[in-house]
Design a protein around this motif. Structure first.
Motif, mmCIF file in Angstrom:
data_model
loop_
_atom_site.group_PDB
_atom_site.id
_atom_site.type_symbol
_atom_site.label_atom_id
_atom_site.label_comp_id
_atom_site.label_asym_id
_atom_site.label_seq_id
_atom_site.Cartn_x
_atom_site.Cartn_y
_atom_site.Cartn_z
ATOM 1 N N PHE A 134 0.968 -1.294 0.373
ATOM 2 C CA PHE A 134 -0.135 -0.146 0.636
ATOM 3 C C PHE A 134 0.857 1.360 -0.106
ATOM 4 O O PHE A 134 1.450 1.333 0.680
ATOM 5 C CB PHE A 134 -1.146 -0.513 1.169
ATOM 6 C CG PHE A 134 -1.973 0.820 1.373
ATOM 7 C CD1 PHE A 134 -2.955 1.244 1.114
ATOM 8 C CD2 PHE A 134 -1.306 2.343 2.004
ATOM 9 C CE1 PHE A 134 -4.200 1.964 1.028
ATOM 10 C CE2 PHE A 134 -2.718 3.040 2.147
ATOM 11 C CZ PHE A 134 -3.979 3.149 2.324
ATOM 12 N N THR A 137 2.514 7.137 1.562
ATOM 13 C CA THR A 137 3.403 7.667 2.233
ATOM 14 C C THR A 137 4.968 8.047 0.672
ATOM 15 O O THR A 137 5.184 7.452 0.621
ATOM 16 C CB THR A 137 4.040 7.325 3.347
ATOM 17 O OG1 THR A 137 3.623 6.956 4.090
ATOM 18 C CG2 THR A 137 5.752 8.107 4.106
ATOM 19 N N SER A 143 2.785 12.000 7.224
ATOM 20 C CA SER A 143 1.959 12.338 8.039
ATOM 21 C C SER A 143 0.853 13.340 7.386
ATOM 22 O O SER A 143 -0.760 13.151 7.384
ATOM 23 C CB SER A 143 2.351 13.577 9.518
ATOM 24 O OG SER A 143 3.472 12.866 9.950
ATOM 25 N N TRP A 167 9.169 4.136 2.403
ATOM 26 C CA TRP A 167 8.308 3.036 3.716
ATOM 27 C C TRP A 167 7.644 2.690 3.643
ATOM 28 O O TRP A 167 6.922 2.074 4.132
ATOM 29 C CB TRP A 167 7.917 3.729 4.773
ATOM 30 C CG TRP A 167 9.259 5.681 5.451
ATOM 31 C CD1 TRP A 167 8.726 6.357 5.169
ATOM 32 C CD2 TRP A 167 10.457 5.201 5.529
ATOM 33 N NE1 TRP A 167 10.310 7.237 5.282
ATOM 34 C CE2 TRP A 167 11.011 6.495 5.778
ATOM 35 C CE3 TRP A 167 10.963 3.673 5.850
ATOM 36 C CZ2 TRP A 167 12.513 5.745 6.554
ATOM 37 C CZ3 TRP A 167 12.378 3.639 6.706
ATOM 38 C CH2 TRP A 167 13.117 5.493 6.906
ATOM 39 N N THR A 169 5.625 -1.145 3.826
ATOM 40 C CA THR A 169 5.767 -2.840 4.090
ATOM 41 C C THR A 169 5.591 -3.727 2.546
ATOM 42 O O THR A 169 4.350 -3.007 2.306
ATOM 43 C CB THR A 169 5.021 -2.404 4.947
ATOM 44 O OG1 THR A 169 4.974 -1.905 5.981
ATOM 45 C CG2 THR A 169 5.103 -4.263 5.645
ATOM 46 N N THR A 370 1.215 8.964 13.688
ATOM 47 C CA THR A 370 2.082 9.558 14.829
ATOM 48 C C THR A 370 1.366 9.337 15.921
ATOM 49 O O THR A 370 0.079 9.540 15.814
ATOM 50 C CB THR A 370 2.985 10.243 14.689
ATOM 51 O OG1 THR A 370 2.559 11.658 14.851
ATOM 52 C CG2 THR A 370 3.981 9.825 13.075
ATOM 53 N N GLU A 372 1.545 12.065 17.897
ATOM 54 C CA GLU A 372 0.430 13.698 17.576
ATOM 55 C C GLU A 372 -0.367 13.589 16.653
ATOM 56 O O GLU A 372 -1.306 14.430 16.967
ATOM 57 C CB GLU A 372 1.770 14.580 17.150
ATOM 58 C CG GLU A 372 3.424 14.116 18.175
ATOM 59 C CD GLU A 372 4.395 13.018 17.784
ATOM 60 O OE1 GLU A 372 4.257 12.287 17.556
ATOM 61 O OE2 GLU A 372 4.976 12.908 18.653
HETATM 62 P P1 FAD Z 1 6.626 13.095 9.898
HETATM 63 O O1 FAD Z 1 5.370 13.127 9.130
HETATM 64 O O2 FAD Z 1 7.945 13.676 8.935
HETATM 65 O O3 FAD Z 1 6.502 13.601 11.003
HETATM 66 C C1 FAD Z 1 7.916 13.725 12.063
HETATM 67 C C2 FAD Z 1 7.728 14.255 13.724
HETATM 68 O O4 FAD Z 1 6.203 15.377 13.516
HETATM 69 C C3 FAD Z 1 6.537 13.110 14.222
HETATM 70 O O5 FAD Z 1 6.957 13.132 14.884
HETATM 71 C C4 FAD Z 1 5.155 13.841 13.868
HETATM 72 O O6 FAD Z 1 4.070 13.101 14.663
HETATM 73 C C5 FAD Z 1 5.405 15.591 13.721
HETATM 74 N N1 FAD Z 1 4.271 16.324 12.927
HETATM 75 C C6 FAD Z 1 4.366 16.074 12.297
HETATM 76 N N2 FAD Z 1 2.667 16.744 11.971
HETATM 77 C C7 FAD Z 1 2.427 17.790 12.750
HETATM 78 C C8 FAD Z 1 1.769 18.767 13.254
HETATM 79 N N3 FAD Z 1 1.065 18.743 12.053
HETATM 80 N N4 FAD Z 1 1.706 19.033 14.038
HETATM 81 C C9 FAD Z 1 2.544 18.989 15.799
HETATM 82 N N5 FAD Z 1 4.036 17.582 15.354
HETATM 83 C C10 FAD Z 1 3.682 17.237 13.868
HETATM 84 N N6 FAD Z 1 3.227 4.495 4.827
HETATM 85 C C11 FAD Z 1 3.191 3.760 3.925
HETATM 86 O O7 FAD Z 1 2.145 4.627 2.733
HETATM 87 N N7 FAD Z 1 2.509 2.272 3.408
HETATM 88 C C12 FAD Z 1 3.249 1.667 4.507
HETATM 89 O O8 FAD Z 1 2.922 0.526 4.111
HETATM 90 C C13 FAD Z 1 4.198 1.790 5.134
HETATM 91 N N8 FAD Z 1 4.760 1.306 5.926
HETATM 92 C C14 FAD Z 1 6.322 1.371 7.224
HETATM 93 C C15 FAD Z 1 6.615 0.827 7.929
HETATM 94 C C16 FAD Z 1 7.197 1.355 8.711
HETATM 95 C C17 FAD Z 1 8.592 0.412 9.336
HETATM 96 C C18 FAD Z 1 7.555 2.622 9.520
HETATM 97 C C19 FAD Z 1 8.914 3.347 9.622
HETATM 98 C C20 FAD Z 1 6.656 3.316 7.947
HETATM 99 C C21 FAD Z 1 6.080 3.267 6.911
HETATM 100 N N9 FAD Z 1 4.281 3.461 6.223
HETATM 101 C C22 FAD Z 1 4.034 3.597 5.856
HETATM 102 C C23 FAD Z 1 5.265 5.075 7.163
HETATM 103 C C24 FAD Z 1 4.665 5.556 7.762
HETATM 104 O O9 FAD Z 1 2.821 5.896 8.180
HETATM 105 C C25 FAD Z 1 4.871 7.065 8.264
HETATM 106 O O10 FAD Z 1 6.197 7.171 8.660
HETATM 107 C C26 FAD Z 1 4.403 7.929 8.836
HETATM 108 O O11 FAD Z 1 3.305 8.758 8.390
HETATM 109 C C27 FAD Z 1 5.379 9.170 9.557
HETATM 110 O O12 FAD Z 1 5.112 10.245 8.696
HETATM 111 P P2 FAD Z 1 6.944 10.430 8.737
HETATM 112 O O13 FAD Z 1 7.370 9.519 8.736
HETATM 113 O O14 FAD Z 1 7.377 11.462 7.155
HETATM 114 O O15 FAD Z 1 7.336 11.670 9.256
#
Ligand code: FAD
Ligand code: TGC
Length: 389
Positions: A134, A137, A143, A167, A169, A370, A372
């Motif tokens: 899926f 991201t 987020s 990222w 899976t 997350t 948050e």
């Molecule tokens: P960011 O969005 O950059 O967030 C960084 C920090 O900022 C976090 O603490 C967050 O809470 C904070 N933040 C963000 N927005 C705000 C706000 N408005 N106010 C305050 N704080 C905020 N995605 C898929 O689509 N498909 C998958 O199968 C999938 N599998 C995954 C498997 C693993 C092992 C991992 C680690 C991730 C996977 N993901 C997948 C991605 C996952 O959904 C994202 O990592 C997650 O949504 C967070 O996005 P980011 O890592 O870009 O963090």
């Protein structure tokens, strides 16, 4: 297993049907036989026999188990949640394999797909012959998936997709990817066979978490698809977010499995470990830790079951799923870390499952929204004000 398992204190079985208990116990036995003997090695070497496992999970009816028809088992959502709990008690990576297959990839096709897409993909995905992923991201849009840059552009009657997902899976082992991309009519979903020219899925290495799970980049370079590849009934960001609600529900239960396994391990360890001439379990400080963790585990379980009943009655709301995901993952990781203190230095090894679970839960805390993000979803529901932007 300790003499009294922490969840026994809550009389949970009285809240379950015989069928739910039977499904839970079957999955628990499967994990004891097929996962637990190998999981530390899979985690250490970051390898997992995902194809073989998918077929075994499919043979047990666990893939897309809460969906109806097309070879799916058609259980209720509570039974699905209990299965997620047992799988994640073994390892979050195994639960992720099942979540992504059933709640994200299969659900997207089941809920938004054409009859032709359902007939082609759901039966082999239910048996584990075909693996799905899926892709929502992107590197700069986790987020905030609504900002995605991946594009699908019309060329005659075809669609041409360009972009990169991050990222993802199961990406490198997938036979089919559900890819969300921006079109001139908003965000749409596409069913992309992995052997389509221009599609590749390099694996992401060196993870310290979810090591028994394949995580990948998806690269789409001029991927040409017929019009029939588009999911006809998903319009806008509500499509993928609807799928996320399904997977988040499974995590509400699943995270508790990891916590339960840590707590049971810590109780047994404390009974056998002698410090200052007595078992560690005989000290008030240890018992206070165990009691507090048990209370949080049980509260989380009661919340999960309540949400399961709301979902089975068809009345659950996304913000209620957020309450469960926020609380249960946050408490699960706190329990894993506290249990690690009880195991002392032994707690940092793979001989015990505790630090493996704690590390896995770092990903669980981040993916599927997350903490948050879920606080903001709940905040919006309470105040009527969106604080995302
Ligand atoms: P960011 O969005 O950059 O967030 C960084 C920090 O900022 C976090 O603490 C967050 O809470 C904070 N933040 C963000 N927005 C705000 C706000 N408005 N106010 C305050 N704080 C905020 N995605 C898929 O689509 N498909 C998958 O199968 C999938 N599998 C995954 C498997 C693993 C092992 C991992 C680690 C991730 C996977 N993901 C997948 C991605 C996952 O959904 C994202 O990592 C997650 O949504 C967070 O996005 P980011 O890592 O870009 O963090
Ligand atoms: P927003 O304007 O709020 O919403 C857009 C449209 O979507 C609807 N909606 C939902 N529908 C169903 N379920 C939900 N949970 C929904 N949330 C919102 C909403 O009603 C609206 O519909 P419409 O008809 O009005 O258009 O969107 P926003 O851009 O402000 O974003 C809101 C936010 C931040 C909550 C959302 O984008 C979000 O949830 N961000 C987190 C992203 C995330 O969780 N990604 C997970 C990727 S998959 C993954 O991690 C797999 S991990 C492996 C595993 O599961 O094991």
């Amino acid at each position: 297993m300790p003499a009294t398992s922490p969840l026994d204190l809550f009389g949970i079985d009285r809240l379950l049907t015989d069928e739910e208990i039977a499904i839970r116990d079957t999955v628990r036995r499967f994990c004891d036989d097929k996962i637990r003997p190998h999981i530390a090695d899979w985690f250490e070497t970051a390898t997992i026999p995902a194809r073989d496992l998918a077929k075994e999970l499919g043979a047990m009816g666990l893939l897309g188990m809460h969906l109806d028809g097309y070879g799916c088992a058609g259980t209720n959502s509570t039974a699905y949640g209990l299965a997620c709990l047992e799988l994640e008690a073994a390892d979050s990576g195994i639960r992720s394999l099942v979540s992504v297959q059933g709640s994200l990839a299969m659900y997207a096709i089941h809920r938004f797909g054409s009859e032709e897409q359902k007939r082609q993909w759901l039966p082999p995905m239910a048996t584990g012959e075909a693996i799905g992923c899926f892709g929502l991201t992107e590197a700069d849009f986790g987020s905030d998936p609504g900002g995605m840059r991946s594009r699908a552009v019309r060329d005659g009657s075809d669609w041409v997709l360009d972009g990169t997902k991050m990222w993802i899976t199961n990406g490198s082992i997938a036979d089919v990817a559900i890819v969300w991309a921006r079109t001139d009519k908003g965000i749409r979903g596409f069913v992309v066979p992995a052997d389509t020219a221009g599609f590749s899925a390099p694996e992401i290495r060196q993870k310290m978490s979810l090591r028994a799970s394949v995580t990948s980049e998806l690269v789409l370079e001029g991927v040409r698809l017929p019009d029939s590849a588009m999911l006809p009934d998903a319009h806008g960001l509500g499509g993928p977010l609807g799928c996320l609600s399904e997977a988040r529900f499974g995590i509400v239960f699943g995270a508790l499995g990891a916590a339960r396994d840590c707590l049971e391990t810590a109780i047994v360890y404390a009974e056998t470990r002698r410090v200052f001439d007595k078992p560690l379990s005989a000290y008030q400080l240890t018992q206070a830790k165990l009691a507090d963790m048990t209370v949080e585990l049980g509260k989380g379980m009661l919340l999960a079951l309540h949400l399961g009943r709301l979902k089975d009655d068809g009345v659950i709301r996304p913000e209620q799923v957020s309450v469960g995901k926020l609380n249960n993952v946050r408490e699960a990781i706190a329990i894993a870390r506290e249990c690690r203190t009880i195991l002392g230095a032994n707690g940092v090894t793979l001989e015990y499952p505790v630090m493996r679970h704690a590390n896995n839960l770092e990903s669980v805390l981040t993916y599927e929204g997350t903490s948050e993000v879920h606080q903001l979803v709940i905040g919006q529901a309470l105040t009527g004000q969106s604080a995302f932007r």
